[in-house]
Design an enzyme around this catalytic site. Structure first.
Site, mmCIF file in Angstrom:
data_model
loop_
_atom_site.group_PDB
_atom_site.id
_atom_site.type_symbol
_atom_site.label_atom_id
_atom_site.label_comp_id
_atom_site.label_asym_id
_atom_site.label_seq_id
_atom_site.Cartn_x
_atom_site.Cartn_y
_atom_site.Cartn_z
ATOM 1 C CG HIS A 313 -2.065 0.929 1.070
ATOM 2 N ND1 HIS A 313 -1.982 2.268 1.343
ATOM 3 C CD2 HIS A 313 -3.321 0.693 0.630
ATOM 4 C CE1 HIS A 313 -3.154 2.819 1.080
ATOM 5 N NE2 HIS A 313 -3.986 1.904 0.641
ATOM 6 C CG ASP A 371 -8.620 -4.534 -2.596
ATOM 7 O OD1 ASP A 371 -9.816 -4.394 -2.328
ATOM 8 O OD2 ASP A 371 -7.924 -3.649 -3.121
HETATM 9 N N1 CMC Z 1 4.228 -7.582 -4.808
HETATM 10 C C1 CMC Z 1 5.562 -7.541 -4.986
HETATM 11 N N2 CMC Z 1 6.319 -6.435 -4.861
HETATM 12 C C2 CMC Z 1 5.685 -5.304 -4.540
HETATM 13 C C3 CMC Z 1 4.296 -5.267 -4.333
HETATM 14 C C4 CMC Z 1 3.568 -6.460 -4.464
HETATM 15 N N3 CMC Z 1 2.242 -6.471 -4.281
HETATM 16 N N4 CMC Z 1 3.918 -4.006 -4.034
HETATM 17 C C5 CMC Z 1 5.031 -3.267 -4.050
HETATM 18 N N5 CMC Z 1 6.115 -4.051 -4.351
HETATM 19 C C6 CMC Z 1 7.514 -3.626 -4.404
HETATM 20 C C7 CMC Z 1 7.799 -2.841 -5.679
HETATM 21 O O1 CMC Z 1 8.265 -3.672 -6.714
HETATM 22 C C8 CMC Z 1 8.830 -1.857 -5.208
HETATM 23 O O2 CMC Z 1 10.053 -2.524 -5.191
HETATM 24 P P1 CMC Z 1 11.427 -1.674 -5.479
HETATM 25 O O3 CMC Z 1 11.511 -0.637 -4.418
HETATM 26 O O4 CMC Z 1 12.509 -2.714 -5.390
HETATM 27 O O5 CMC Z 1 11.274 -1.082 -6.844
HETATM 28 C C9 CMC Z 1 8.446 -1.562 -3.766
HETATM 29 O O6 CMC Z 1 7.723 -2.715 -3.325
HETATM 30 C C10 CMC Z 1 7.570 -0.324 -3.610
HETATM 31 O O7 CMC Z 1 6.473 -0.461 -4.497
HETATM 32 P P2 CMC Z 1 5.833 0.760 -5.307
HETATM 33 O O8 CMC Z 1 5.097 0.231 -6.485
HETATM 34 O O9 CMC Z 1 6.892 1.794 -5.547
HETATM 35 O O10 CMC Z 1 4.833 1.315 -4.223
HETATM 36 P P3 CMC Z 1 3.564 2.185 -4.497
HETATM 37 O O11 CMC Z 1 3.276 2.894 -3.236
HETATM 38 O O12 CMC Z 1 3.741 3.008 -5.724
HETATM 39 O O13 CMC Z 1 2.418 1.106 -4.834
HETATM 40 C C11 CMC Z 1 0.617 -0.392 -4.629
HETATM 41 C C12 CMC Z 1 1.444 0.710 -3.941
HETATM 42 C C13 CMC Z 1 -0.621 -0.700 -3.775
HETATM 43 C C14 CMC Z 1 0.128 0.115 -5.999
HETATM 44 C C15 CMC Z 1 1.495 -1.655 -4.806
HETATM 45 O O14 CMC Z 1 1.904 -2.141 -3.530
HETATM 46 C C16 CMC Z 1 0.784 -2.759 -5.582
HETATM 47 O O15 CMC Z 1 0.811 -2.735 -6.817
HETATM 48 N N6 CMC Z 1 0.119 -3.736 -4.874
HETATM 49 C C17 CMC Z 1 -0.649 -4.760 -5.522
HETATM 50 C C18 CMC Z 1 -2.013 -4.215 -5.939
HETATM 51 C C19 CMC Z 1 -2.950 -4.027 -4.763
HETATM 52 O O16 CMC Z 1 -3.121 -4.909 -3.934
HETATM 53 N N7 CMC Z 1 -3.622 -2.854 -4.747
HETATM 54 C C20 CMC Z 1 -4.639 -2.552 -3.736
HETATM 55 C C21 CMC Z 1 -4.234 -1.416 -2.847
HETATM 56 S S1 CMC Z 1 -5.307 -1.309 -1.417
HETATM 57 C C22 CMC Z 1 -6.841 -0.882 -2.045
HETATM 58 C C23 CMC Z 1 -6.882 0.496 -2.587
HETATM 59 O O17 CMC Z 1 -6.510 1.434 -1.880
HETATM 60 O O18 CMC Z 1 -7.321 0.630 -3.721
#
Ligand code: CMC
Length: 437
Positions: A313, A371
């Site tokens: 998140h 989720d």
């Molecule tokens: N699985 C594997 N690696 C992950 C994941 C994951 N679910 N989420 C983040 N990472 C890694 C990512 O690769 C990155 O690694 P690095 O620093 O080495 O590049 C690091 O963790 C930080 O991730 P980010 O994408 O820069 O973080 P963000 O804040 O931009 O993204 C997120 C947040 C929710 C989009 C992401 O964690 C994700 O895609 N999760 C899966 C989708 C999901 O479950 N979404 C629902 C969110 S909760 C409901 C809502 O609010 O809508």
């Protein structure tokens, strides 16, 4: 803001190119990190800030929802989400988000009556559905039909009239379950069910979704309680992508129905509200507990785009407090439905266990989010996966409209207009067609 700018703490920036110093006010909220007020930055330095993804940028002042992502705390108008999920009903939470206080008994009854009285949609709106293919994704239908509300309710689109703003908010919260249930009915080829005023908000939604005219539909109280809780858990989440979309759309003066349609579009993506559908698809794809190590390996592989859906998140760097409640509700629903062996739940619990112990997930503070468990509950309740994000949108409508109202009523409100770091071509001469290679 809580203190006038001239009494604020300050933050001094030094421009190392010129040696010039700029003193910026630091604003304090009632809790949470301080905020550097950069509104005069461009005028004083000629520089913009650069923050794609808004990881360090506050876009507005708000009094609705507070999140402490490190501690895993979520408060609506000061009340903890687990308290609300345990003790309040969804309409009470709607009232709270809109009005900043929990309703007393009379206010609660009046509010529920208002929602009931607005729950039918204009009869002509029902014809919109037949314009969609039967296999249309219900989010496509929800987005289209919600946007179309602006073509029907002209008496609540004057955003400068507080009474009209209130009516629009009530209409949206009241009608969205009807519109969502109709999207489901359309895809199932079943007749639309009109709302019933003797039922609660959650009961009525279950009735409109799963009832048919052929036989009486008895709402299971455990399931309606779970539905109500799921709605509460999704009601608002401060300035996430869809809420920011609603605010940005609304900042131009667009009508509230159009703004909520914009929010629905933004929610649809798998990184946001579409994750609940993606989680279930992922669990089904994993298929058995012994495949989990392979899937975790893929999630950690830098060269693989695969992510563990339902994990991570932007704000929570701790267990999402909504996921805790969702996990408990999941067990309650499965027990009520007599589902003893749900392989997807076994996979989910094992995946959670492994991920919570894995160095990669620990170091990156990737915890299960809201989720992660919701899809399993919704599937057990009989919803097809394509409806999962629709349910999220239904519940989030109150958050969107509360945030939209707050924005419109904010005297500092301006059209949202971010700037950019331009890296394209600088000015060049036009090349006539005959001279182009
Ligand atoms: N699985 C594997 N690696 C992950 C994941 C994951 N679910 N989420 C983040 N990472 C890694 C990512 O690769 C990155 O690694 P690095 O620093 O080495 O590049 C690091 O963790 C930080 O991730 P980010 O994408 O820069 O973080 P963000 O804040 O931009 O993204 C997120 C947040 C929710 C989009 C992401 O964690 C994700 O895609 N999760 C899966 C989708 C999901 O479950 N979404 C629902 C969110 S909760 C409901 C809502 O609010 O809508």
């Amino acid at each position: 803001m809580t203190q006038p700018a001239d009494k604020a703490d300050t933050f001094t920036l030094t421009d190392n190119r010129t040696g010039k110093q700029v003193i910026l006010p630091v604003l304090k909220g009632s809790t949470g990190p301080d905020v550097i007020d950069i509104r005069k930055l461009y005028a004083e330095t000629g520089c913009f800030t650069y923050d794609p993804g808004f990881t360090s940028t506050g876009s507005c002042e708000s009094q609705i929802t507070y999140i402490d992502g490190d501690e895993g705390i979520l408060l609506h108008r000061g009340y903890a989400i687990d308290d609300l999920a345990e003790h309040a009903t969804f309409p009470e939470v709607c009232f709270l988000l809109l009005n900043n206080h929990l309703p007393n008994a009379k206010e609660k009854e009046d509010f529920e009556n208002i929602l009931r009285r607005h729950s039918m949609v204009h009869e002509q709106l029902t014809r919109f559905y037949s314009g969609f293919r039967r296999d249309a994704h219900p989010m496509a239908i929800l987005c289209g039909v919600t946007g179309a509300l602006s073509a029907f309710y002209h008496d609540s689109t004057d955003i400068d009239d507080p009474v009209q703003r209130k009516i629009a908010a009530h209409r949206l919260i009241a009608k969205i379950p009807t519109i969502a249930a109709m999207a489901y009915k359309y895809s199932a080829g079943q007749p639309f069910m009109y709302p019933r005023n003797d039922l609660s908000y959650a009961e009525n939604f279950l009735y409109m979704t799963f009832g048919t005219p052929c036989e009486p539909y008895k709402v299971n109280p455990v399931l309606s309680k779970a539905m109500d809780k799921i709605f509460i858990l999704h009601a608002d989440h401060e300035q996430n992508a869809s809420t920011s979309t609603v605010r940005l759309a609304g900042s131009s003066g667009a009508n509230p129905f159009a703004c909520i349609a914009a929010g629905i579009a933004s929610l649809w993506g798998p990184a946001h509200g579409g994750a609940n559908e993606a989680v279930l698809n992922m669990l089904e794809e994993i298929g058995s507990v012994d495949r989990i190590p392979e899937i975790v390996r893929r999630a950690k592989d830098k060269n693989d785009n695969f992510r563990l859906m339902g994990f991570g998140h932007r704000v929570y760097k701790n267990y999402d407090p909504r996921a805790q409640v969702m996990r408990k509700t999941c067990h309650e629903v499965l027990a009520e439905l007599g589902i003893k062996d749900e392989p997807l739940l076994d996979i989910a619990m094992e995946l959670e266990k492994i991920a919570l112990e894995d160095d990669y997930f620990v170091q990156k503070k990737l915890y299960p989010n809201v989720d992660f468990y919701s899809g399993i509950i919704l599937k057990a309740m009989g919803f097809p996966t394509s409806m999962f994000t629709v349910l999220f949108a239904l519940a989030r409508t109150v958050g969107w409209i509360s945030q939209w109202k707050e924005m419109i009523e904010d005297p500092q409100q301006k059209i949202g207009r971010p700037r950019q770091l331009y890296t394209g071509q600088t000015k060049r001469d036009f090349v006539p067609l005959a001279q182009r290679g």
